[in-house]
Design an enzyme around this catalytic site. Structure first.
Site, PDB file in Angstrom:
ATOM      1  N   GLU A  72       0.833  -1.201   0.000  1.00  0.00           N
ATOM      2  CA  GLU A  72       0.000   0.000   0.000  1.00  0.00           C
ATOM      3  C   GLU A  72       0.870   1.255   0.000  1.00  0.00           C
ATOM      4  OE1 GLU A  72      -3.293   2.296   2.820  1.00  0.00           O
ATOM      5  OE2 GLU A  72      -1.883   0.850   3.660  1.00  0.00           O
ATOM      6  N   CYS A 145      -7.347  -1.510   5.997  1.00  0.00           N
ATOM      7  CA  CYS A 145      -6.205  -1.409   6.921  1.00  0.00           C
ATOM      8  C   CYS A 145      -6.660  -0.859   8.270  1.00  0.00           C
ATOM      9  CB  CYS A 145      -5.117  -0.514   6.334  1.00  0.00           C
ATOM     10  SG  CYS A 145      -3.686  -0.344   7.420  1.00  0.00           S
ATOM     11  N   ASN A 243      -9.348 -13.457   1.568  1.00  0.00           N
ATOM     12  CA  ASN A 243      -8.066 -13.156   2.197  1.00  0.00           C
ATOM     13  C   ASN A 243      -8.172 -13.410   3.702  1.00  0.00           C
ATOM     14  OD1 ASN A 243      -6.378 -10.248   3.285  1.00  0.00           O
ATOM     15  ND2 ASN A 243      -5.349 -12.029   2.438  1.00  0.00           N
TER      16      ASN A 243
END
Length: 521
Positions: A72, A145, A243
Site C-alpha cells: 500500500e 487497513c 483473504n
C-alpha cells in the site's frame, strides 16, 4: 486454481506468463491494446507493507502467483512523485522530491501487478491512478487497513463507516481510468451490513473485491470468518477474492483450494503464508527456505532494493531461526553486501554490481557523446560548477545576473532545466538578452545547475559573480543599505506608534477630568 512450477533461473522450474484476452480502449485518438486482467480462479500475492516490493513480487510470480499486489502506497506521497525510466535497472521508478524511490516496477510484471493505494480523497486517488496506470495492470484502494496511521487520516478501515465516500472514490476511479479498479475491505460486525456494503461497492463498476475475513479490531490470531466471505460471494456477481486464511488454513499449496471452497470465493489472496515462504504458490510443494531466500536476494541485488527492506523480508522468512548464528548475522547486517556475505553470496553481489556499474558507465558515455554532438551551436558552453563555499552568505551568481539584467533593462533571465534519467543529474540553460548559456557539467540538483548556468553567462560577459576573491561586493553593500533602511523605517514607525499612543493617553486623561468635574454631586 491454476499455477506453474518454479525455477526461472535454475531453481525448482519456471512459470510461463499466461496470455490474457486483450481489452481495447481509445485514448487521445489512438486505439491501445492492453491485457484484460481477470480476477477469477487466481492465486494472488496480497499487498503487504514493506514486503510487497519488486523483488518479492517477481519471486511470487516465479513460484506461480497469477497476480501480485504492491505494498500500500499513500496517495499524498505518490502525487508528489515523478515517473523516471531507469535505464540501468530497466525499471520504471516513481521518485519522491527527496529522490527516494517510492514505487518501482518493470516490464515483466506489467500485466499482472496491481497498484494499491491508501486514499480518502476521490480526486487525489484519481491523480495517483493516472500517474501509474500505464505501468500497472489494475488499481486497488485499501479500505481495510486497521492501522492507526491509516484510519486517523480517514483511509483504510475508516472508510468502512462512510459508504458514500467509498462510492465516490471508486466511481471516480472507474470512470477516470482505463484499467480495472478493485478494492480490499474487512468485514463489518453484522453480516447483513457487510453484504449491503459490498452490493453498493459492486454498483460502482469495480472489477473485483478482496475481502479480509476479519473485523477491523481483530488480528491474525483471531479465526477468519469464512461464512461471511461465503455470504458475500453468493450476494454479488463480481469476483470475490478471499483473504485472511494464512493462520487457519494455508500452510502449503493444497490448502489454497480448501480455503477457496470454504469461502466460495472466486480467487484467494495470500499474505503471511507468502511472506514466510513465497513458494506457497508452487503446485509441486514448498521449496527449501534456503533456496527461496537465495533467489529473493538475487532479485534484491539485481533491482537495487534497499538493504533495510531486504533484511526485513529475509527476517520474516527466517522467523524462528532468527536466534541462530545466521539469523543474528542477518540482524546485524548494515548493507546489501553484508547480507550477501551472511548467505555466502558475495560472488553474486560482486558480479551483479560490476555488471550494473559497467552498464551505467556505458550509458553515461553514450549520453555524453550525444551531448557533445548536439547541434546547439547557439548555446555558449563552459565546464563550471557552483560551489557555495566560494561566495558570501546569501549571495549567488543568479542574484548578480538578475541585478545586471535590471540595470541594463533586459528581461530577467529565463532558466530551462532538464534531468537525465540515467543518473538523475540536472543541466540548466539560461537565456539572457536572447543568448543561451549552460555548463557542460551536470549537477545533482536543479538549483546547482541553474547557478552553474548563471556563472557561464557572467564569465562570458566578463561580469563579477560575487565571489569572495573579487574584492568589494557591491551587492552585499546594497543589501546592507537596504537592511539599514528597513531598520531605520522600522524605528521611525515605532516612534510614530509611541507618539500616537501618548497622544491618545493624553486625550483620554483630559476627557476623563472634564467628565468628572461636570458630573452632578
Amino acid at each position: 486454481m491454476r499455477s506453474g512450477s518454479w525455477g526461472r533461473r535454475g531453481g525448482c522450474g519456471s512459470n510461463p506468463a499466461r496470455r490474457q484476452n486483450p481489452l481495447e480502449y481509445t485514448t487521445k485518438g489512438m486505439t491501445v491494446n492492453t491485457p484484460a486482467l481477470s480476477f477469477r480462479s487466481k492465486n494472488i500475492l496480497a499487498p503487504m507493507v514493506r514486503v510487497g516490493t519488486l523483488p518479492m513480487r517477481l519471486l511470487a510470480l516465479d513460484f506461480g502467483a497469477d497476480i501480485v499486489y504492491c505494498e500500500e502506497l499513500i496517495d499524498l506521497k505518490m502525487v508528489q512523485c515523478k515517473r523516471v525510466l531507469n535505464e540501468v535497472l530497466e525499471t520504471v521508478d516513481f521518485i519522491a522530491p527527496n529522490e527516494r524511490v517510492v514505487f518501482r516496477t518493470c516490464e515483466r510484471e506489467k500485466n499482472r501487478v496491481v497498484f494499491q493505494m491508501g486514499s480518502a480523497d476521490a480526486e487525489r486517488a484519481l491523480a495517483v491512478a493516472k500517474l501509474v496506470e500505464n505501468d500497472v495492470a489494475a488499481i486497488d484502494v485499501n479500505m481495510g487497513c486497521p492501522k492507526e496511521y491509516s484510519t486517523k487520516a480517514g483511509m483504510g478501515a475508516a472508510l468502512l463507516s462512510d459508504p458514500e465516500k467509498i462510492e465516490c472514490i471508486l466511481s471516480t476511479l472507474v470512470k477516470g481510468i482505463c484499467k480495472p479498479v478493485t478494492c480490499k475491505i474487512r468485514i463489518l460486525p453484522l453480516v447483513e451490513d457487510t453484504v449491503r456494503l459490498v452490493k453498493r461497492i459492486e454498483k460502482t463498476g469495480v472489477a473485483a473485491i478482496a475481502v479480509h475475513g476479519r473485523k477491523k479490531e481483530e488480528r491474525p490470531q483471531h479465526p477468519v470468518h469464512c461464512e461471511v466471505i461465503k455470504a458475500i460471494s453468493e450476494a454479488v456477481t463480481i469476483p470475490v477474492i478471499a483473504n485472511g486464511g494464512s493462520h487457519d488454513f494455508i500452510k502449503e499449496y493444497t490448502d489454497i483450494e480448501a480455503f477457496q471452497q470454504a469461502t466460495g470465493a472466486s480467487s484467494v489472496m495470500i499474505a503471511r503464508a507468502a511472506m514466510w515462504n513465497p513458494s506457497i504458490f508452487r503446485r509441486d510443494g514448498l521449496c527449501p527456505l534456503k533456496e527461496v531466500m537465495q533467489e529473493y536476494i538475487k532479485y534484491a541485488v539485481r533491482y537495487d532494493n534497499h538493504y533495510t527492506n531486504t533484511k526485513y523480508c529475509l527476517c520474516q522468512m527466517l522467523r524462528e531461526q532468527l536466534e541462530t548464528t545466521q539469523g543474528k548475522k542477518l540482524h546485524a547486517a548494515q548493507s546489501i553486501q553484508e547480507i550477501c556475505e551472511v548467505f555466502e553470496m558475495t560472488h553474486l553481489y560482486e558480479e551483479t554490481t560490476a555488471f550494473l556499474e559497467a552498464k551505467k558507465a556505458s550509458l553515461k558515455s553514450m549520453l555524453e557523446d550525444e551531448d557533445d554532438q548536439m547541434e546547439d551551436t547557439d548555446v555558449i558552453k563552459m565546464a563550471v560548477r557552483y560551489d557555495k563555499r566560494e561566495y558570501p552568505p546569501q549571495i549567488t551568481p543568479k542574484m548578480y545576473l538578475l541585478e545586471w539584467c535590471r540595470k541594463e533593462k533586459h528581461p530577467q533571465p529565463v532558466y530551462e532545466t532538464v534531468q537525465r534519467s540515467l543518473d538523475r543529474l540536472f543541466c540548466s540553460v539560461v537565456t539572457v538578452a536572447q543568448q543561451k548559456y549552460r555548463s557542460t557539467l551536470w549537477d545533482k540538483s536543479k538549483k546547482l545547475a541553474e547557478q552553474a548556468a548563471a556563472i557561464v553567462c557572467l564569465r562570458t560577459m566578463g561580469l563579477p559573480e560575487g565571489k569572495f576573491n573579487e574584492g568589494e561586493n557591491h551587492l552585499i553593500n546594497k543589501r546592507k543599505r537596504e537592511s539599514q533602511e528597513l531598520l531605520n523605517n522600522k524605528a521611525h514607525e515605532d516612534d510614530l506608534l509611541v507618539e500616537a499612543s501618548h497622544k491618545r493617553a493624553h486625550v483620554t486623561e483630559k476627557t476623563t477630568d472634564f467628565s468628572s468635574s461636570d458630573m452632578p454631586q
